[in-house]
Design a protein around this motif. Structure first.
Motif, PDB file in Angstrom:
ATOM      1  N   PHE A  30       0.820  -1.214   0.000  1.00 18.81           N
ATOM      2  CA  PHE A  30       0.000   0.000   0.000  1.00 18.81           C
ATOM      3  C   PHE A  30       0.852   1.262   0.000  1.00 18.81           C
ATOM      4  CE2 PHE A  30      -2.411   3.376   2.063  1.00 18.81           C
ATOM      5  CZ  PHE A  30      -3.630   3.315   1.426  1.00 18.81           C
ATOM      6  N   TYR A  31       1.869   1.314   0.833  1.00 12.63           N
ATOM      7  CA  TYR A  31       2.689   2.517   0.953  1.00 12.63           C
ATOM      8  C   TYR A  31       3.826   2.580  -0.069  1.00 12.63           C
ATOM      9  CZ  TYR A  31       0.484   4.305   5.197  1.00 12.63           C
ATOM     10  OH  TYR A  31      -0.412   4.851   6.106  1.00 12.63           O
ATOM     11  N   GLY A  32       4.049   1.497  -0.793  1.00 14.40           N
ATOM     12  CA  GLY A  32       5.047   1.519  -1.860  1.00 14.40           C
ATOM     13  C   GLY A  32       6.443   1.902  -1.400  1.00 14.40           C
ATOM     14  N   VAL A  33       6.868   1.357  -0.271  1.00 13.78           N
ATOM     15  CA  VAL A  33       8.147   1.767   0.313  1.00 13.78           C
ATOM     16  C   VAL A  33       9.322   1.446  -0.608  1.00 13.78           C
ATOM     17  CG1 VAL A  33       9.741   1.414   2.249  1.00 13.78           C
ATOM     18  CG2 VAL A  33       7.292   1.666   2.679  1.00 13.78           C
ATOM     19  N   GLU A  34       9.280   0.318  -1.274  1.00 14.03           N
ATOM     20  CA  GLU A  34      10.400  -0.030  -2.154  1.00 14.03           C
ATOM     21  C   GLU A  34      10.514   0.962  -3.309  1.00 14.03           C
ATOM     22  OE1 GLU A  34      12.767  -2.199  -1.448  1.00 14.03           O
ATOM     23  OE2 GLU A  34      11.655  -2.439   0.435  1.00 14.03           O
ATOM     24  N   GLY A  35       9.392   1.354  -3.876  1.00  6.88           N
ATOM     25  CA  GLY A  35       9.415   2.365  -4.928  1.00  6.88           C
ATOM     26  C   GLY A  35       9.900   3.702  -4.407  1.00  6.88           C
ATOM     27  N   PHE A  36       9.499   4.036  -3.182  1.00 10.54           N
ATOM     28  CA  PHE A  36       9.953   5.273  -2.563  1.00 10.54           C
ATOM     29  C   PHE A  36      11.470   5.250  -2.377  1.00 10.54           C
ATOM     30  CE2 PHE A  36      10.861   7.715   1.362  1.00 10.54           C
ATOM     31  CZ  PHE A  36      10.482   8.967   0.915  1.00 10.54           C
ATOM     32  N   LYS A  37      11.983   4.134  -1.924  1.00  6.35           N
ATOM     33  CA  LYS A  37      13.430   3.997  -1.768  1.00  6.35           C
ATOM     34  C   LYS A  37      14.152   4.171  -3.101  1.00  6.35           C
ATOM     35  CE  LYS A  37      13.332   0.757   2.150  1.00  6.35           C
ATOM     36  NZ  LYS A  37      13.656  -0.641   2.567  1.00  6.35           N
ATOM     37  N   ALA A  38      13.489   3.740  -4.171  1.00  2.00           N
ATOM     38  CA  ALA A  38      14.091   3.839  -5.509  1.00  2.00           C
ATOM     39  C   ALA A  38      13.984   5.241  -6.087  1.00  2.00           C
ATOM     40  CB  ALA A  38      13.436   2.827  -6.445  1.00  2.00           C
ATOM     41  N   GLY A  39      13.327   6.160  -5.362  1.00  2.00           N
ATOM     42  CA  GLY A  39      13.278   7.549  -5.800  1.00  2.00           C
ATOM     43  C   GLY A  39      11.936   8.043  -6.267  1.00  2.00           C
ATOM     44  N   GLU A  40      10.887   7.220  -6.177  1.00  2.00           N
ATOM     45  CA  GLU A  40       9.569   7.664  -6.617  1.00  2.00           C
ATOM     46  C   GLU A  40       9.067   8.833  -5.766  1.00  2.00           C
ATOM     47  OE1 GLU A  40       7.880   3.284  -8.123  1.00  2.00           O
ATOM     48  OE2 GLU A  40       6.908   4.360  -6.483  1.00  2.00           O
ATOM     49  N   GLU A  41       8.344   9.754  -6.393  1.00  2.00           N
ATOM     50  CA  GLU A  41       7.710  10.868  -5.694  1.00  2.00           C
ATOM     51  C   GLU A  41       6.339  10.419  -5.210  1.00  2.00           C
ATOM     52  OE1 GLU A  41       7.139  13.450  -3.680  1.00  2.00           O
ATOM     53  OE2 GLU A  41       8.528  14.560  -5.009  1.00  2.00           O
ATOM     54  N   HIS A  42       6.133  10.429  -3.895  1.00  2.00           N
ATOM     55  CA  HIS A  42       4.865   9.977  -3.343  1.00  2.00           C
ATOM     56  C   HIS A  42       4.039  11.098  -2.723  1.00  2.00           C
ATOM     57  CE1 HIS A  42       6.019   5.425  -2.989  1.00  2.00           C
ATOM     58  NE2 HIS A  42       5.993   5.881  -4.234  1.00  2.00           N
ATOM     59  N   LEU A  43       4.517  12.329  -2.761  1.00  2.00           N
ATOM     60  CA  LEU A  43       3.677  13.448  -2.359  1.00  2.00           C
ATOM     61  C   LEU A  43       2.653  13.723  -3.457  1.00  2.00           C
ATOM     62  CD1 LEU A  43       6.425  15.795  -0.900  1.00  2.00           C
ATOM     63  CD2 LEU A  43       4.693  14.528   0.404  1.00  2.00           C
ATOM     64  N   ARG A  44       1.487  14.214  -3.075  1.00  2.00           N
ATOM     65  CA  ARG A  44       0.424  14.448  -4.030  1.00  2.00           C
ATOM     66  C   ARG A  44       0.704  15.726  -4.829  1.00  2.00           C
ATOM     67  NH1 ARG A  44       0.702  10.892  -0.238  1.00  2.00           N
ATOM     68  NH2 ARG A  44       0.671  12.665   1.182  1.00  2.00           N
ATOM     69  N   PRO A  45       0.333  15.759  -6.107  1.00  2.00           N
ATOM     70  CA  PRO A  45       0.607  16.952  -6.925  1.00  2.00           C
ATOM     71  C   PRO A  45       0.069  18.240  -6.321  1.00  2.00           C
ATOM     72  CG  PRO A  45      -0.035  15.125  -8.347  1.00  2.00           C
ATOM     73  CD  PRO A  45      -0.238  14.659  -6.938  1.00  2.00           C
ATOM     74  N   PHE A  46      -1.136  18.204  -5.741  1.00  2.00           N
ATOM     75  CA  PHE A  46      -1.681  19.440  -5.177  1.00  2.00           C
ATOM     76  C   PHE A  46      -0.871  19.904  -3.974  1.00  2.00           C
ATOM     77  CE2 PHE A  46      -4.184  16.286  -2.743  1.00  2.00           C
ATOM     78  CZ  PHE A  46      -4.116  16.801  -1.455  1.00  2.00           C
ATOM     79  N   GLU A  47      -0.288  18.977  -3.221  1.00  2.00           N
ATOM     80  CA  GLU A  47       0.560  19.368  -2.092  1.00  2.00           C
ATOM     81  C   GLU A  47       1.806  20.098  -2.570  1.00  2.00           C
ATOM     82  OE1 GLU A  47       0.429  16.268   1.411  1.00  2.00           O
ATOM     83  OE2 GLU A  47       0.740  15.225  -0.477  1.00  2.00           O
ATOM     84  N   LEU A  48       2.432  19.563  -3.597  1.00  2.00           N
ATOM     85  CA  LEU A  48       3.643  20.182  -4.124  1.00  2.00           C
ATOM     86  C   LEU A  48       3.361  21.585  -4.644  1.00  2.00           C
ATOM     87  CD1 LEU A  48       5.088  17.081  -6.010  1.00  2.00           C
ATOM     88  CD2 LEU A  48       5.851  18.011  -3.819  1.00  2.00           C
ATOM     89  N   GLU A  49       2.219  21.744  -5.297  1.00  2.00           N
ATOM     90  CA  GLU A  49       1.860  23.055  -5.825  1.00  2.00           C
ATOM     91  C   GLU A  49       1.516  24.029  -4.697  1.00  2.00           C
ATOM     92  OE1 GLU A  49      -1.537  25.158  -8.686  1.00  2.00           O
ATOM     93  OE2 GLU A  49      -1.367  22.970  -8.610  1.00  2.00           O
ATOM     94  N   GLU A  50       0.731  23.574  -3.739  1.00  2.00           N
ATOM     95  CA  GLU A  50       0.245  24.466  -2.691  1.00  2.00           C
ATOM     96  C   GLU A  50       1.307  24.800  -1.650  1.00  2.00           C
ATOM     97  OE1 GLU A  50      -4.443  22.986  -2.937  1.00  2.00           O
ATOM     98  OE2 GLU A  50      -3.169  22.350  -1.260  1.00  2.00           O
ATOM     99  N   MET A  51       2.186  23.869  -1.381  1.00  2.00           N
ATOM    100  CA  MET A  51       3.249  24.109  -0.397  1.00  2.00           C
ATOM    101  C   MET A  51       4.351  24.981  -0.975  1.00  2.00           C
ATOM    102  SD  MET A  51       3.366  22.482   2.784  1.00  2.00           S
ATOM    103  CE  MET A  51       4.861  21.534   2.992  1.00  2.00           C
ATOM    104  N   GLY A  52       4.623  24.824  -2.260  1.00  2.00           N
ATOM    105  CA  GLY A  52       5.686  25.603  -2.874  1.00  2.00           C
ATOM    106  C   GLY A  52       7.061  25.092  -2.480  1.00  2.00           C
ATOM    107  N   ASP A  53       8.065  25.911  -2.699  1.00  2.00           N
ATOM    108  CA  ASP A  53       9.456  25.544  -2.442  1.00  2.00           C
ATOM    109  C   ASP A  53       9.707  25.511  -0.938  1.00  2.00           C
ATOM    110  OD1 ASP A  53      12.149  25.083  -2.511  1.00  2.00           O
ATOM    111  OD2 ASP A  53      12.690  27.044  -3.323  1.00  2.00           O
ATOM    112  N   VAL A  54      10.142  24.353  -0.434  1.00  2.00           N
ATOM    113  CA  VAL A  54      10.422  24.224   0.997  1.00  2.00           C
ATOM    114  C   VAL A  54      11.917  24.161   1.285  1.00  2.00           C
ATOM    115  CG1 VAL A  54       8.225  23.071   1.473  1.00  2.00           C
ATOM    116  CG2 VAL A  54      10.253  21.692   0.928  1.00  2.00           C
TER     117      VAL A  54
END
Length: 273
Positions: A30-54
């Motif tokens: 469900f959480y796709g940890v192996e893909g995350f370890k491989a570099g996948e982006e798991h944040l939601r597109p709207f979060e990235l847009e709304e949060m901006g540069d952190v």
């Protein structure tokens, strides 16, 4: 259940449930940890847009579970701290950070005691949500704690499942439940987990509360934050009903010809300088 029975047991019951489910979540699909370890982006597109540069910002993630989203923000340049009441979750978060070679701090604490646990520190960004608020009985207290962790000029960002979805049953969009907040919790006795419905589990009693959209927004405003936006979204992150269709890694939508309803929301509230 006696009216006041839950007050002395809800926290430990919920913690026992989450403690047991950490390894199921880390090791499952469900959480796709192996893909995350491989570099996948798991944040939601709207979060990235709304949060901006952190990048370069101090970011605190409340109720961070095993830290996957926390570490996602670290990958985007934030100096991150994650906080959760589950010792196994914090251990898993630290292990994941070490394995990835990502600099991050993880602190074990109940969210209501976060300010003390963090030594009075404040942050540019306080990030929280996505299935966090329903575990808390007192939304006004939560808002006060969260607002106290935001430094002047900084903001709280909250993506969360829309409380409107709570009025429906588990099988379809038949209205079965009250929308409005009640002091008494919903008490569940359910094995497994949303990440693996068939998982064998022993600690299955949990306590949850409904908080309406107005409950949350009003609590944040009364805590001294200024609401900058409130957005609603027509997809969710798990198969809330069997009729939902998977349209991405963790994106589930109603069928194309169905009327659209809000399934998640996001807001940003800033502390005045």
């Amino acid at each position: 259940m006696n009216k006041d029975d839950w007050r002395g047991r809800w926290r430990e019951a919920n913690k026992a449930s989450w403690d047991e489910r950490v390894p199921i979540h880390v090791g499952g699909d469900f959480y796709g940890v192996e893909g995350f370890k491989a570099g996948e982006e798991h944040l939601r597109p709207f979060e990235l847009e709304e949060m901006g540069d952190v990048s370069g910002k101090d970011l605190l993630h409340l109720q961070c579970h095993f830290g996957k989203d926390t570490l996602s923000w670290a990958r985007r340049g934030a100096r991150v701290t994650g906080l959760d009441f589950s010792a196994p979750a914090i251990e898993a978060a630290r292990n994941l950070a070490s394995e990835l070679g990502v600099d991050a701090e993880f602190v074990r604490s109940d969210v209501y005691e976060a300010r003390e646990a963090l030594g009075g520190r404040t942050f540019d960004v306080v990030y929280t949500g996505l299935g966090a608020l329903n575990w808390l009985p007192d939304i006004e207290r939560w808002a006060g704690v969260a607002a106290g962790l935001v430094r002047p000029g900084g903001f709280l960002y909250l993506p969360e499942f829309h409380p409107f979805t709570n009025v429906f049953g588990d099988d379809d969009l038949t209205v079965e439940h009250d929308y409005f907040h009640k002091e008494e919790p919903d008490v569940w006795d359910e094995p497994g987990t949303y990440a693996d419905l068939g998982a064998e589990t022993a600690n299955n009693i949990t306590y949850e509360w409904k908080h309406t959209l107005s409950d949350v927004v009003t609590a944040l405003i009364q805590s001294g934050l200024t609401l900058e936006f409130l957005h609603e979204h027509d997809y969710t992150l798990f198969p809330r009903w069997p009729i939902l269709e998977k349209t991405g890694f963790d994106t589930f939508k109603l069928p194309e010809n169905s009327p659209r309803i809000p399934l998640m929301y996001s807001l940003l509230a800033r502390k005045p300088r």
